[in-house]
Design a protein around this motif. Structure first.
Motif, PDB file in Angstrom:
ATOM      1  N   VAL A 129       0.817  -1.218   0.000  1.00  0.00           N
ATOM      2  CA  VAL A 129       0.000   0.000   0.000  1.00  0.00           C
ATOM      3  C   VAL A 129       0.851   1.268   0.000  1.00  0.00           C
ATOM      4  CG1 VAL A 129      -1.903  -1.173   1.166  1.00  0.00           C
ATOM      5  CG2 VAL A 129      -0.169   0.012   2.525  1.00  0.00           C
ATOM      6  N   SER A 130       2.145   1.125  -0.185  1.00  0.00           N
ATOM      7  CA  SER A 130       3.047   2.281  -0.100  1.00  0.00           C
ATOM      8  C   SER A 130       2.782   3.313  -1.188  1.00  0.00           C
ATOM      9  CB  SER A 130       4.507   1.827  -0.167  1.00  0.00           C
ATOM     10  OG  SER A 130       4.780   1.139  -1.378  1.00  0.00           O
ATOM     11  N   VAL A 131       2.134   2.898  -2.290  1.00  0.00           N
ATOM     12  CA  VAL A 131       1.855   3.830  -3.387  1.00  0.00           C
ATOM     13  C   VAL A 131       0.651   4.714  -3.086  1.00  0.00           C
ATOM     14  CG1 VAL A 131       2.868   2.314  -5.122  1.00  0.00           C
ATOM     15  CG2 VAL A 131       0.439   2.112  -4.596  1.00  0.00           C
ATOM     16  N   LEU A 132      -0.107   4.393  -2.033  1.00  0.00           N
ATOM     17  CA  LEU A 132      -1.286   5.193  -1.694  1.00  0.00           C
ATOM     18  C   LEU A 132      -0.859   6.508  -1.051  1.00  0.00           C
ATOM     19  CD1 LEU A 132      -3.590   2.433  -0.145  1.00  0.00           C
ATOM     20  CD2 LEU A 132      -3.556   3.259  -2.505  1.00  0.00           C
ATOM     21  N   THR A 133      -1.723   7.506  -1.156  1.00  0.00           N
ATOM     22  CA  THR A 133      -1.453   8.783  -0.497  1.00  0.00           C
ATOM     23  C   THR A 133      -1.687   8.641   1.003  1.00  0.00           C
ATOM     24  OG1 THR A 133      -3.733   9.598  -0.673  1.00  0.00           O
ATOM     25  CG2 THR A 133      -2.273   9.992  -2.562  1.00  0.00           C
ATOM     26  N   ASP A 134      -1.229   9.632   1.762  1.00  0.00           N
ATOM     27  CA  ASP A 134      -1.435   9.598   3.209  1.00  0.00           C
ATOM     28  C   ASP A 134      -2.919   9.564   3.554  1.00  0.00           C
ATOM     29  OD1 ASP A 134       1.275   9.768   3.270  1.00  0.00           O
ATOM     30  OD2 ASP A 134       1.386  11.774   4.149  1.00  0.00           O
ATOM     31  N   ASP A 135      -3.725  10.332   2.830  1.00  0.00           N
ATOM     32  CA  ASP A 135      -5.173  10.345   3.075  1.00  0.00           C
ATOM     33  C   ASP A 135      -5.790   8.981   2.779  1.00  0.00           C
ATOM     34  OD1 ASP A 135      -5.053  12.965   3.834  1.00  0.00           O
ATOM     35  OD2 ASP A 135      -5.838  13.783   1.956  1.00  0.00           O
ATOM     36  N   GLU A 136      -5.325   8.330   1.701  1.00  0.00           N
ATOM     37  CA  GLU A 136      -5.850   7.012   1.346  1.00  0.00           C
ATOM     38  C   GLU A 136      -5.448   5.966   2.396  1.00  0.00           C
ATOM     39  OE1 GLU A 136      -6.037   7.312  -3.534  1.00  0.00           O
ATOM     40  OE2 GLU A 136      -4.149   6.793  -2.545  1.00  0.00           O
TER      41      GLU A 136
END
Length: 260
Positions: free
Chosen positions: A116-123
């Motif tokens: 999940v490292s590609v997700l944004t902080d909000d995601e």
């Protein structure tokens, strides 16, 4: 006499075997439920799964459905109408597909979906909100070794970083605008319109609508709310940094603002 005795014993053994086989066939479901129960009792509430072990609980080999999110394992068997084979969310069962909770990659599983490292902080913050849902709704069984937990069941640096990023998103939300922003649109023939609804600003339903107010800069503060143009304030709230727009009734939900 010896021959007759031997023949009788053989017939007796065959008869007993037939009875046992018949009992096994007729009571297969009960035996299956018993052994599944013993397996679940062995697993307990803090079991450390391997990826291979977890794959057995995808509804193909038995009725057990184990879902994984952020390395945490939950028994979602009671939600079979959602997670069973052929159902909409079956892809989350038997392996870690955490990223798909946000991206909607439901069609085919691959190992990268646990990353999940590609997700944004909000995601990432949204993903932890999903985990809270499973904490409240389904029995927690344990963890899966790999990306999120090591062989001793301890959190990996990867999980610690993901959690820190999600926490950062929550903090940024807290430090953001004090009140939700207005809806804004511009049309050449009318100018700018600002208005409030019970979803304006955050996009989430709230119990109140609010009234549009112009946001004044606060010279003594670096808060993000100072860069807002229009905010929706509850009707019974007054604040020196939020004023009524010119020629706009203070009780209205919508205002037209002439171009400057």
């Amino acid at each position: 006499m010896t021959f007759i005795r031997t023949l009788f014993l053989h017939i007796l053994v065959v008869a007993v075997a037939c009875v046992c086989i018949s009992l096994l066939i007729n009571n297969y479901a009960q035996f299956s439920q018993y052994f599944n129960y013993r397996i679940k009792a062995h697993i307990g509430a803090n079991h450390l799964f391997s990826e291979t072990e977890l794959q057995r609980y995808n509804g193909q080999f038995n009725e057990e459905l184990y879902l994984v999110i952020l390395g945490h394992v939950y028994d979602v068997s009671k939600g079979a109408k959602h997670y069973g084979p052929g159902e909409a969310y079956h892809m989350f069962v038997g392996h870690d597909a955490s990223r798909a909770f946000i991206t909607g990659e439901f069609e085919q599983y691959n190992d990268s979906l646990s990353d999940v490292s590609v997700l944004t902080d909000d995601e990432l913050q949204q993903l932890f909100t999903w985990k809270e849902f499973y904490d409240k709704t389904y029995p927690y069984l344990g963890k899966i070794r790999g990306r999120y937990f090591d062989d001793g069941g301890r959190e990996t640096a990867y999980l610690q970083d993901i959690r820190a990023r999600a926490t950062k998103s929550v903090q940024a939300t807290r430090d953001g605008p004090k009140y939700p922003s207005c809806n804004v649109e511009w049309k050449a023939q009318h100018g700018t319109r600002v208005w409030c609804t019970n979803r304006s600003g955050t996009g989430r339903d709230r119990q109140w609508v609010g009234r549009p107010r112009k946001v004044l800069p606060d010279a003594g503060s670096d808060e993000k709310r100072a860069v807002q143009f229009c905010a929706c304030l509850p009707e019974d709230v007054t604040d020196a940094l939020y004023v009524t727009f010119p020629n706009c009734d203070e009780h209205t939900y919508s205002c037209m603002i002439p171009d400057q």
